[in-house]
Design a protein around this motif. Structure first.
Motif, PDB file in Angstrom:
ATOM      1  N   ALA A 201       0.839  -1.199   0.000  1.00 23.86           N
ATOM      2  CA  ALA A 201       0.000   0.000   0.000  1.00 23.86           C
ATOM      3  C   ALA A 201       0.876   1.251   0.000  1.00 23.86           C
ATOM      4  O   ALA A 201       0.584   2.226  -0.705  1.00 23.86           O
ATOM      5  CB  ALA A 201      -0.937  -0.004   1.212  1.00 23.86           C
ATOM      6  N   LEU A 202       1.965   1.235   0.779  1.00 24.43           N
ATOM      7  CA  LEU A 202       2.881   2.374   0.805  1.00 24.43           C
ATOM      8  C   LEU A 202       3.561   2.530  -0.559  1.00 24.43           C
ATOM      9  O   LEU A 202       3.677   3.646  -1.079  1.00 24.43           O
ATOM     10  CB  LEU A 202       3.917   2.204   1.920  1.00 24.43           C
ATOM     11  N   PHE A 203       3.979   1.415  -1.169  1.00 27.41           N
ATOM     12  CA  PHE A 203       4.561   1.492  -2.512  1.00 27.41           C
ATOM     13  C   PHE A 203       3.557   2.109  -3.479  1.00 27.41           C
ATOM     14  O   PHE A 203       3.908   3.002  -4.255  1.00 27.41           O
ATOM     15  CB  PHE A 203       4.993   0.108  -3.016  1.00 27.41           C
ATOM     16  N   ASP A 204       2.317   1.647  -3.456  1.00 21.13           N
ATOM     17  CA  ASP A 204       1.294   2.185  -4.360  1.00 21.13           C
ATOM     18  C   ASP A 204       1.138   3.686  -4.190  1.00 21.13           C
ATOM     19  O   ASP A 204       1.031   4.428  -5.171  1.00 21.13           O
ATOM     20  CB  ASP A 204      -0.056   1.503  -4.121  1.00 21.13           C
ATOM     21  N   SER A 205       1.132   4.154  -2.960  1.00 18.67           N
ATOM     22  CA  SER A 205       0.985   5.584  -2.679  1.00 18.67           C
ATOM     23  C   SER A 205       2.163   6.371  -3.243  1.00 18.67           C
ATOM     24  O   SER A 205       1.983   7.382  -3.937  1.00 18.67           O
ATOM     25  CB  SER A 205       0.864   5.796  -1.172  1.00 18.67           C
ATOM     26  N   TRP A 206       3.377   5.931  -2.968  1.00 17.00           N
ATOM     27  CA  TRP A 206       4.567   6.629  -3.458  1.00 17.00           C
ATOM     28  C   TRP A 206       4.652   6.553  -4.977  1.00 17.00           C
ATOM     29  O   TRP A 206       5.019   7.526  -5.637  1.00 17.00           O
ATOM     30  CB  TRP A 206       5.816   6.036  -2.829  1.00 17.00           C
ATOM     31  N   TYR A 207       4.310   5.400  -5.540  1.00 16.03           N
ATOM     32  CA  TYR A 207       4.383   5.226  -6.991  1.00 16.03           C
ATOM     33  C   TYR A 207       3.375   6.127  -7.700  1.00 16.03           C
ATOM     34  O   TYR A 207       3.685   6.726  -8.732  1.00 16.03           O
ATOM     35  CB  TYR A 207       4.161   3.752  -7.338  1.00 16.03           C
ATOM     36  N   THR A 208       2.197   6.255  -7.129  1.00 12.45           N
ATOM     37  CA  THR A 208       1.184   7.156  -7.697  1.00 12.45           C
ATOM     38  C   THR A 208       1.699   8.592  -7.712  1.00 12.45           C
ATOM     39  O   THR A 208       1.556   9.305  -8.706  1.00 12.45           O
ATOM     40  CB  THR A 208      -0.133   7.056  -6.910  1.00 12.45           C
ATOM     41  N   GLU A 209       2.322   9.013  -6.631  1.00  7.65           N
ATOM     42  CA  GLU A 209       2.895  10.367  -6.580  1.00  7.65           C
ATOM     43  C   GLU A 209       4.023  10.521  -7.597  1.00  7.65           C
ATOM     44  O   GLU A 209       4.138  11.568  -8.247  1.00  7.65           O
ATOM     45  CB  GLU A 209       3.409  10.674  -5.173  1.00  7.65           C
TER      46      GLU A 209
ATOM     47  N   LEU B   8       9.481  -1.073 -14.689  1.00  7.73           N
ATOM     48  CA  LEU B   8       8.437  -1.800 -13.969  1.00  7.73           C
ATOM     49  C   LEU B   8       7.194  -1.849 -14.847  1.00  7.73           C
ATOM     50  O   LEU B   8       6.722  -0.821 -15.323  1.00  7.73           O
ATOM     51  CB  LEU B   8       8.120  -1.084 -12.652  1.00  7.73           C
ATOM     52  N   LYS B   9       6.661  -3.045 -15.065  1.00  5.73           N
ATOM     53  CA  LYS B   9       5.477  -3.196 -15.909  1.00  5.73           C
ATOM     54  C   LYS B   9       4.305  -3.817 -15.171  1.00  5.73           C
ATOM     55  O   LYS B   9       3.229  -3.965 -15.734  1.00  5.73           O
ATOM     56  CB  LYS B   9       5.814  -4.025 -17.153  1.00  5.73           C
ATOM     57  N   GLY B  10       4.484  -4.166 -13.925  1.00  6.24           N
ATOM     58  CA  GLY B  10       3.410  -4.699 -13.105  1.00  6.24           C
ATOM     59  C   GLY B  10       3.894  -4.833 -11.675  1.00  6.24           C
ATOM     60  O   GLY B  10       5.084  -5.025 -11.440  1.00  6.24           O
ATOM     61  N   HIS B  11       2.977  -4.693 -10.726  1.00 10.81           N
ATOM     62  CA  HIS B  11       3.360  -4.872  -9.329  1.00 10.81           C
ATOM     63  C   HIS B  11       2.126  -5.175  -8.485  1.00 10.81           C
ATOM     64  O   HIS B  11       1.004  -4.864  -8.866  1.00 10.81           O
ATOM     65  CB  HIS B  11       4.087  -3.638  -8.788  1.00 10.81           C
ATOM     66  N   GLY B  12       2.371  -5.787  -7.359  1.00 11.08           N
ATOM     67  CA  GLY B  12       1.336  -6.131  -6.403  1.00 11.08           C
ATOM     68  C   GLY B  12       1.929  -7.021  -5.334  1.00 11.08           C
ATOM     69  O   GLY B  12       3.151  -7.244  -5.310  1.00 11.08           O
ATOM     70  N   PRO B  13       1.096  -7.559  -4.455  1.00 12.73           N
ATOM     71  CA  PRO B  13       1.618  -8.401  -3.370  1.00 12.73           C
ATOM     72  C   PRO B  13       2.398  -9.623  -3.836  1.00 12.73           C
ATOM     73  O   PRO B  13       3.204 -10.158  -3.082  1.00 12.73           O
ATOM     74  CB  PRO B  13       0.350  -8.816  -2.613  1.00 12.73           C
ATOM     75  N   ASP B  14       2.199 -10.031  -5.101  1.00 12.93           N
ATOM     76  CA  ASP B  14       2.949 -11.180  -5.601  1.00 12.93           C
ATOM     77  C   ASP B  14       4.313 -10.788  -6.157  1.00 12.93           C
ATOM     78  O   ASP B  14       5.121 -11.654  -6.486  1.00 12.93           O
ATOM     79  CB  ASP B  14       2.147 -11.946  -6.653  1.00 12.93           C
ATOM     80  N   GLY B  15       4.588  -9.489  -6.295  1.00 13.14           N
ATOM     81  CA  GLY B  15       5.910  -9.071  -6.721  1.00 13.14           C
ATOM     82  C   GLY B  15       5.926  -7.937  -7.720  1.00 13.14           C
ATOM     83  O   GLY B  15       4.905  -7.303  -7.997  1.00 13.14           O
TER      84      GLY B  15
END
Length: 192
Positions: free
Chosen positions: A7-15, A45-52
């Protein structure tokens, strides 16, 4: 503040996607050669989530050879405009053929042709040789779809550690580290 590293990665990546002018998805990939020498290069990076975290490349390249010997790698995102970085450590595994096919089909035609034309990481006598190979691929696949080359595909980094670094005044930076455990993630802090 979240205790979920994804969730923190998603937030920073969105910014970062909003503030970085070029290639907010660029990440340094570090591998280790058979003789123990480290090697790094930028990938996207072309995809990300809890699986990697997923990227795609030629599986006959230098990086792929190093990955075959030692699948343990490190990733680094650096977003200068935000004065932040994220370090990820983990092991790589190949993405599925279905994932690789789907991503390859989404690429521009010239990028698809380039994947066929390039012997990535191998010596090249001159630019004209590469351009001739590209032209030959244009002719080979003229009028039809360009299939994914058998030597091209994705890799997924399954993280065992994720560190979030935030710049602070007077070099009093903030470093949060998440380490994978059997029960999930353990969060801690590091001195700057």
């Amino acid at each position: 503040m979240t205790t979920d590293p994804f969730a923190l990665f998603d937030s920073w990546y969105t910014e970062a996607r909003a503030s970085e002018i070029n290639d907010s998805n660029a990440m340094a990939l570090a591998t280790v050669a058979a003789d123990g020498r480290p090697s790094s290069r930028m990938v996207l990076l072309k995809g990300h989530g809890p699986d990697g975290f997923v990227f795609y490349t030629n599986r006959e390249s230098r990086k792929a050879g190093e990955i075959a010997i030692n699948p343990n790698v490190a990733l680094l995102f650096h977003w200068k405009s935000l004065r932040r970085q994220i370090r990820i450590e983990g092991a790589l595994a190949q993405a599925t053929d279905a994932e690789s096919d789907a991503y390859f089909a989404s690429r521009g035609r010239d990028s698809q042709l380039g994947a066929w034309a390039s012997d990535q990481s191998r010596p090249l006598a001159d630019r004209a040789t590469f351009e001739a190979r590209f032209a030959a691929m244009e002719q080979r696949f003229a009028g039809g779809d360009v299939p994914r080359p058998p030597h091209w595909g994705g890799y997924r980094v399954t993280p065992v550690a994720i560190e979030f670094w935030q710049d602070r005044a007077h070099r009093l930076h903030e470093r949060r580290v998440f380490t994978r455990t059997d029960g999930g993630w353990h969060e801690g802090m590091l001195y700057p």
